[in-house]
Structures are given as C-alpha cells and as structure tokens.
Design a protein around this motif. Sequence first.
Motif, PDB file in Angstrom:
ATOM      1  N   TYR A   1       1.175  -0.941   0.159  1.00  0.00           N
ATOM      2  CA  TYR A   1       0.179  -0.200   0.234  1.00  0.00           C
ATOM      3  C   TYR A   1       0.883   1.877  -0.262  1.00  0.00           C
ATOM      4  O   TYR A   1       2.029   1.002   0.035  1.00  0.00           O
ATOM      5  CB  TYR A   1      -1.236  -0.138   1.183  1.00  0.00           C
ATOM      6  CG  TYR A   1      -0.635   0.039   2.576  1.00  0.00           C
ATOM      7  CD1 TYR A   1      -0.022   1.465   3.175  1.00  0.00           C
ATOM      8  CD2 TYR A   1      -0.213  -1.407   3.154  1.00  0.00           C
ATOM      9  CE1 TYR A   1       0.859   1.267   4.107  1.00  0.00           C
ATOM     10  CE2 TYR A   1       0.926  -1.107   4.311  1.00  0.00           C
ATOM     11  CZ  TYR A   1       1.277   0.582   5.097  1.00  0.00           C
ATOM     12  OH  TYR A   1       1.379  -0.030   6.088  1.00  0.00           O
ATOM     13  N   LYS A   2       0.388   2.578  -0.214  1.00  0.00           N
ATOM     14  CA  LYS A   2       0.884   3.393   0.067  1.00  0.00           C
ATOM     15  C   LYS A   2      -0.151   4.635  -0.363  1.00  0.00           C
ATOM     16  O   LYS A   2      -1.509   4.398  -0.434  1.00  0.00           O
ATOM     17  CB  LYS A   2       1.812   3.941  -1.668  1.00  0.00           C
ATOM     18  CG  LYS A   2       2.508   5.361  -2.118  1.00  0.00           C
ATOM     19  CD  LYS A   2       3.274   5.875  -3.477  1.00  0.00           C
ATOM     20  CE  LYS A   2       3.851   6.732  -3.452  1.00  0.00           C
ATOM     21  NZ  LYS A   2       4.675   7.048  -4.726  1.00  0.00           N
ATOM     22  N   GLY A   3      -0.008   5.511   0.850  1.00  0.00           N
ATOM     23  CA  GLY A   3      -0.985   6.583   0.263  1.00  0.00           C
ATOM     24  C   GLY A   3      -0.297   7.270   2.578  1.00  0.00           C
ATOM     25  O   GLY A   3       0.100   6.941   2.943  1.00  0.00           O
ATOM     26  N   HIS A   4      -0.874   8.304   2.760  1.00  0.00           N
ATOM     27  CA  HIS A   4      -0.993   9.066   3.824  1.00  0.00           C
ATOM     28  C   HIS A   4      -1.679   8.633   5.038  1.00  0.00           C
ATOM     29  O   HIS A   4      -2.738   8.290   5.102  1.00  0.00           O
ATOM     30  CB  HIS A   4      -0.893  10.537   3.560  1.00  0.00           C
ATOM     31  CG  HIS A   4       0.087  11.002   2.824  1.00  0.00           C
ATOM     32  ND1 HIS A   4       1.004  11.195   3.199  1.00  0.00           N
ATOM     33  CD2 HIS A   4      -0.434  12.192   1.855  1.00  0.00           C
ATOM     34  CE1 HIS A   4       1.742  12.493   2.053  1.00  0.00           C
ATOM     35  NE2 HIS A   4       0.643  12.360   0.962  1.00  0.00           N
ATOM     36  N   ASN A   5      -0.685   8.714   6.161  1.00  0.00           N
ATOM     37  CA  ASN A   5      -1.677   8.043   6.919  1.00  0.00           C
ATOM     38  C   ASN A   5      -2.468   6.346   7.138  1.00  0.00           C
ATOM     39  O   ASN A   5      -3.726   6.408   7.512  1.00  0.00           O
ATOM     40  CB  ASN A   5      -3.029   9.025   7.453  1.00  0.00           C
ATOM     41  CG  ASN A   5      -2.405  10.537   7.729  1.00  0.00           C
ATOM     42  OD1 ASN A   5      -1.100  10.325   8.720  1.00  0.00           O
ATOM     43  ND2 ASN A   5      -2.744  11.476   7.494  1.00  0.00           N
ATOM     44  N   ILE A   6      -2.005   6.109   6.587  1.00  0.00           N
ATOM     45  CA  ILE A   6      -2.602   4.126   6.409  1.00  0.00           C
ATOM     46  C   ILE A   6      -1.319   3.640   7.207  1.00  0.00           C
ATOM     47  O   ILE A   6      -0.225   3.500   7.530  1.00  0.00           O
ATOM     48  CB  ILE A   6      -2.378   3.891   4.799  1.00  0.00           C
ATOM     49  CG1 ILE A   6      -2.963   4.783   4.213  1.00  0.00           C
ATOM     50  CG2 ILE A   6      -2.886   2.657   5.111  1.00  0.00           C
ATOM     51  CD1 ILE A   6      -2.846   4.214   3.338  1.00  0.00           C
ATOM     52  N   LYS A   7      -1.911   2.849   8.163  1.00  0.00           N
ATOM     53  CA  LYS A   7      -0.765   1.112   8.367  1.00  0.00           C
ATOM     54  C   LYS A   7      -2.309   0.080   8.944  1.00  0.00           C
ATOM     55  O   LYS A   7      -3.029   0.182   8.903  1.00  0.00           O
ATOM     56  CB  LYS A   7      -0.716   2.737   9.774  1.00  0.00           C
ATOM     57  CG  LYS A   7      -2.196   2.192  11.286  1.00  0.00           C
ATOM     58  CD  LYS A   7      -1.624   2.951  12.382  1.00  0.00           C
ATOM     59  CE  LYS A   7      -2.478   2.999  13.550  1.00  0.00           C
ATOM     60  NZ  LYS A   7      -2.618   3.281  15.003  1.00  0.00           N
ATOM     61  N   THR A   8      -0.647  -0.668   9.203  1.00  0.00           N
ATOM     62  CA  THR A   8      -1.342  -2.320   8.855  1.00  0.00           C
ATOM     63  C   THR A   8      -1.351  -2.049  10.716  1.00  0.00           C
ATOM     64  O   THR A   8      -0.661  -2.144  11.204  1.00  0.00           O
ATOM     65  CB  THR A   8      -0.157  -3.069   8.404  1.00  0.00           C
ATOM     66  OG1 THR A   8       0.180  -2.323   7.132  1.00  0.00           O
ATOM     67  CG2 THR A   8      -0.799  -4.298   8.627  1.00  0.00           C
ATOM     68  N   THR A   9      -2.559  -2.771  10.868  1.00  0.00           N
ATOM     69  CA  THR A   9      -3.561  -2.800  12.295  1.00  0.00           C
ATOM     70  C   THR A   9      -3.332  -4.411  12.387  1.00  0.00           C
ATOM     71  O   THR A   9      -3.258  -4.838  13.658  1.00  0.00           O
ATOM     72  CB  THR A   9      -4.242  -2.229  12.199  1.00  0.00           C
ATOM     73  OG1 THR A   9      -5.512  -2.765  12.109  1.00  0.00           O
ATOM     74  CG2 THR A   9      -4.256  -0.665  12.108  1.00  0.00           C
TER      75      THR A   9
END
Length: 356
Positions: free
Chosen positions: A301-309
């Motif tokens: 993934y790529k993009g601002h304010n994304i994280k793996t939870t």
Amino acid sequence: MSRYILLLFTVLVCSSCHNTQNEKKEKEVTIPKPAALKVMTFNIWQEGTMVANGLDKIRDIILATDPDIVSFTEVRNYNDEDWTTKILKKLKDKGVDYFGKFAGGDVSLISKYPITASKVVYNGEGSVVKYNVKLNSKTIVVAAAHLDYKGYACYLPRRYYGGTPNWNLIKDENGNKSPVTNVDEILAYNKKSTRDEQIAAFLNSIKTETNPIILMGDFYEPSHLDWTEKAANRFDHNGVVINWPSTYTLFQKGFIDAYRNFYPDELTHPGITWPSKVHGKDSTSWTPLSDERDRIDFIFYKGHNIKTTSATMVGPKESYAYNELVTTFTSEENFMADTLEWPSDHKAVMVTLMFE
C-alpha cells in the motif's frame, strides 16, 4: 421596564452568539474515526477447478474470514462463464453481498464497497488490473496482480531451473546437483520473465494518482525483505542475499509491504505462501529435492496516514519442503481458515489497513 426588556434581550442574543461560536469551534476540531479495511489476496489455483467442489471451498473461506476486499488470481472464466459472477452468487446464497468486477486478464476483485471504475494495466503472461473502490467518502485504488511465472529465479540457489529451459535439477558436468549462487546470474535469469515490465506498467499508471493505493496479488517472485543476511541459511537460500526486483522497486517508490511492516522479523514470521498443502491432493512441490518455501503473495500500500493494524496467513499451517508436509517456523504466526478444506497450492494473506 422597556429598558429592562431591552437589556435582557441583548444578554440573551450575546449568549446565543457565544454558544454558537463554541459549537462551531467544537465542530471544527472533531476528528473523524479512522476507516478499517480488511483486504485479502487469494490465488485460487485455476479458479478452484483443481479440487472437488473448489468453488464452494473458496466461498467457505471467504465466509470464514470476512474480508472487505478480495483480489483473486488465476481467474480463467472457463467455458466462457464469468467466474466472478459465480462466486458472488455463491456468497449471496449464504446471505452475504459483495460487489464484483472482472475487467480482463486473469484477475478479478470483489468488494463490500462499490467498484466505480476498472482498467487493465497489463495483460500478457499474467496481468495487472486497477479498480477504483468507493470507501465511504474516499476513493481508493486497488490493483490486482498476477505476475509472470517464467524465469522463477529463486529456484536457482535451490539447484533447480525456474522454467527455462525446464523445471529440472541443475547438474554439473559430473552429474552432481549444482546451485547457482552468483547474484548477477540470478538477476539475469530473473529477467527472462516480464515481471519487471508488469511492475513498471503499474507504476506508470499511478504516476499522477493522489488517492491511496493498494497493490496485491501473486508476484511469482520473493521479497528482498526475506532473502536477507539473517535468512541466508533458511529455506535452501544457500547463502544468497538478494534484492528481488519487483518488491525492491515498489519499496523504492514508497510502497509498504503490509505483512512485513506488521511482522518485521523474517525469521519468526516468514509468511510462507508457497507451496501449500491442498485438500485431497498429493504434493504441490516443484522441487522435491529442495526446500522451496517462500513468500510470493503480497499486499502493498501507499498513501498518507495508512497503517497495518493486523496481518494473518489464511490457509493450512502445512507447506511442502523436500516433498514432505512440514509446519516448521510457523509457531509464532497467525492462521485463519486453517481447519477448512484448502483448495489452492498458494496460501492467502489478509491484512487490516487503517485509513485515518
């Protein structure tokens, strides 16, 4: 008396204005809740035809794991039947609704959120297809990839050819098994595939993209994050440390490997997706005299304010090594649907992404 009434009116009006301003300030600082999205990549092995009742088995896995978006690879549409429509109907018969889209190539997508557009990015030996998915008020780009299987260069250190000229053992002039460990030779062999062209076509297609992007699928190539110094003596790497081009190119362009981002230790969480145990089938190994276990199915993934939870393997714990089913190096990994009848020679991967 009239003065008193006028004064009281003025106080009430000012108080009302003050309260309105406070309410406006409170609204301005309200932060929307993040949107969690469960996405899964699933190679369905010739759309489930390699096992009995494969379509039902695929449906049951989706019902058990409840992903929001699933990308499928090895979609063939045999007999001119739209496989994606068939899996949507199977799910609907169980009371579960998805949107679905086959746009071309050998991949497709189903989603709990509307699919508003699609475009074939590459179609050849495998394919890459982009979809726009409407996630509440946000549009995200989801690309499904099934990269070229030829030039499977990670077999060379394991003493096997990777499809060119065949899939047989590599032997020296004395007939002994002979691994290829020179990185330049391995990378040159790797170029016998079109995986680099496929990744380049995908990256070119998103050059001006401003929405979050997810790329997932079967890459037919390992990760540079797994063939490291730490793992040089695992899985018959034979000491080879190598920046595999597909994943390394994505890394250089700012893409994040969701599984390895959540589990950064390649020794405790190798994330093996190939070759998997298959229900009712014998060995799926192509290198019966070697340990070919590898992670070749990815979610980037790529993009601002994304994280793996969260991140999990989907499928059986068993994989083939030296033509035997083993579960070594799986003790710390999470598995879903591992008790169901598994229909594919690949395991699936599911991650939860948080969009803030």
